[in-house]
Design a protein around this motif. Structure first.
Motif, short mmCIF file in Angstrom:
data_model
loop_
_atom_site.label_atom_id
_atom_site.label_comp_id
_atom_site.label_asym_id
_atom_site.label_seq_id
_atom_site.Cartn_x
_atom_site.Cartn_y
_atom_site.Cartn_z
N ILE A 1 0.84 -1.21 0.00
CA ILE A 1 0.00 0.00 0.00
C ILE A 1 0.87 1.25 0.00
N LEU A 2 2.06 1.16 0.62
CA LEU A 2 3.03 2.26 0.61
C LEU A 2 4.26 1.83 -0.18
N LEU A 3 4.57 2.59 -1.20
CA LEU A 3 5.70 2.27 -2.08
C LEU A 3 6.91 3.14 -1.70
N ASP B 1 11.00 10.20 16.38
CA ASP B 1 10.29 11.17 15.55
C ASP B 1 11.07 11.47 14.27
N ALA B 2 12.38 11.61 14.40
CA ALA B 2 13.21 11.91 13.23
C ALA B 2 13.22 10.75 12.24
N GLU B 3 13.35 9.53 12.75
CA GLU B 3 13.37 8.37 11.86
C GLU B 3 12.01 8.18 11.18
N LEU B 4 10.94 8.41 11.93
CA LEU B 4 9.59 8.28 11.35
C LEU B 4 9.37 9.33 10.27
N GLU B 5 9.87 10.53 10.51
CA GLU B 5 9.72 11.61 9.53
C GLU B 5 10.47 11.29 8.24
N VAL B 6 11.69 10.78 8.36
CA VAL B 6 12.47 10.42 7.17
C VAL B 6 11.81 9.26 6.44
N GLU B 7 11.34 8.29 7.20
CA GLU B 7 10.65 7.15 6.59
C GLU B 7 9.42 7.62 5.82
N ASN B 8 8.67 8.50 6.44
CA ASN B 8 7.45 9.02 5.83
C ASN B 8 7.75 9.74 4.52
N ALA B 9 8.84 10.50 4.50
CA ALA B 9 9.21 11.26 3.30
C ALA B 9 9.64 10.36 2.16
N SER B 10 10.01 9.11 2.45
CA SER B 10 10.49 8.20 1.41
C SER B 10 9.37 7.35 0.82
N LEU B 11 8.13 7.56 1.28
CA LEU B 11 7.02 6.71 0.87
C LEU B 11 6.02 7.45 -0.01
N SER B 12 5.38 6.71 -0.87
CA SER B 12 4.27 7.24 -1.66
C SER B 12 3.14 6.22 -1.67
N LEU B 13 1.93 6.67 -1.87
CA LEU B 13 0.77 5.80 -1.82
C LEU B 13 0.60 5.04 -3.13
N ASN B 14 0.32 3.77 -3.03
CA ASN B 14 -0.04 2.96 -4.19
C ASN B 14 -1.48 3.32 -4.55
N GLN B 15 -1.64 4.21 -5.52
CA GLN B 15 -2.94 4.78 -5.82
C GLN B 15 -3.96 3.73 -6.27
N THR B 16 -3.52 2.77 -7.07
CA THR B 16 -4.44 1.75 -7.56
C THR B 16 -5.00 0.92 -6.42
N LEU B 17 -4.11 0.44 -5.55
CA LEU B 17 -4.56 -0.35 -4.41
C LEU B 17 -5.36 0.50 -3.45
N GLU C 1 -2.52 6.47 7.51
CA GLU C 1 -3.78 7.21 7.57
C GLU C 1 -3.76 8.58 6.89
N PRO C 2 -2.67 9.35 6.98
CA PRO C 2 -2.68 10.64 6.28
C PRO C 2 -2.85 10.48 4.76
N ARG C 3 -2.49 9.33 4.24
CA ARG C 3 -2.58 9.10 2.80
C ARG C 3 -3.87 8.39 2.41
N LEU C 4 -4.27 7.42 3.22
CA LEU C 4 -5.42 6.59 2.86
C LEU C 4 -6.71 7.03 3.52
N GLY C 5 -6.59 7.85 4.58
CA GLY C 5 -7.78 8.32 5.27
C GLY C 5 -7.80 7.83 6.71
N LYS C 6 -8.29 8.66 7.61
CA LYS C 6 -8.31 8.32 9.03
C LYS C 6 -9.18 7.09 9.25
N GLY C 7 -8.68 6.19 10.08
CA GLY C 7 -9.40 4.97 10.38
C GLY C 7 -9.22 3.90 9.33
N SER C 8 -8.47 4.20 8.28
CA SER C 8 -8.30 3.22 7.19
C SER C 8 -7.46 2.04 7.63
#
Length: 204
Positions: free
Chosen positions: A31-33, A112-128, A160-167
């Motif tokens: 789901i996260l690429l 927090d720093a590691e999570l932030e860097v990890e988050n910046a390296s990911l993109s949402l798999n739009q099709t899925l 959740e920020p990408r797919l929606g809260k509660g997803s």
């Protein structure tokens, strides 16, 4: 003939998904690429952020080296235990901070720093993602599963920020590296536990 069998298999999968009440999905590379940034590069970026945000209390190079070694030894322990152990990210960071002789609260800054860097390296798999949203709109529950060291809360923060809260309601972790060490049955245990918590049989 093989094409007919393939269509039959796919039809069976579609039927199972349609009848299920809960859908589970892997997180990373599903789901996260990931963008083409290596794990060591991500860790070095986090280490530099940590040094800056700590006002120099944390040396970037020292953190980078100790953090790598801690992860390597953690995975080695899991392998020696036959794939039945577990590595929790927050526990690992607490040990790294202790080894560096730093106050315990620095572990939160590192996380927090590691999570932030990890988050910046990911993109949402739009099709899925569209399939997941359609399933959620149809009343199905979604559960994210990952055999990484990240906690359930961390996984939700990435998804959740990408797919929606509660997803990712019910985000769960399989034991770290269980699926990579050949202990496939370990990966199913969190799913069985989630199904039990939701009051559903595993096949649903």
């Amino acid at each position: 003939m093989s094409m007919i069998l393939t269509h039959a298999v796919l039809a069976g999968v579609v039927a199972e998904v349609s009848s299920a009440e809960v859908l589970s999905f892997d997180v990373f590379d599903t789901i996260l690429l990931r963008r083409p940034v290596g794990e060591r590069e991500r860790l070095w970026r986090a280490a530099r952020q940590i040094e800056q945000r700590s006002g120099g209390r944390v040396d970037a190079r020292s953190y980078y080296m100790v953090r790598q070694q801690a992860q390597r030894l953690g995975y080695r322990m899991v392998d020696v235990a036959g794939g039945t152990g577990d590595i929790r990210f927050n526990d690992m960071l607490s040990r790294v901070v202790a080894l560096l002789g730093l106050p315990a609260d620095v572990a939160t800054l590192c996380r927090d720093a590691e999570l932030e860097v990890e988050n910046a390296s990911l993109s949402l798999n739009q099709t899925l993602a569209e399939d997941m949203r359609t399933a959620k709109a149809a009343g199905k529950r979604l559960i994210a599963v990952s055999d990484t060291a990240w906690s359930s809360a961390d996984l939700a923060a990435l998804i959740e920020p990408r797919l929606g809260k509660g997803s990712s309601t019910g985000s769960i972790r399989a034991p770290t590296k269980a699926s990579r060490s050949g202990a496939g049955s370990l990966r199913a245990r969190p799913l069985r536990g989630a199904a039990s918590g939701l009051g559903l049989p595993p096949h649903r």
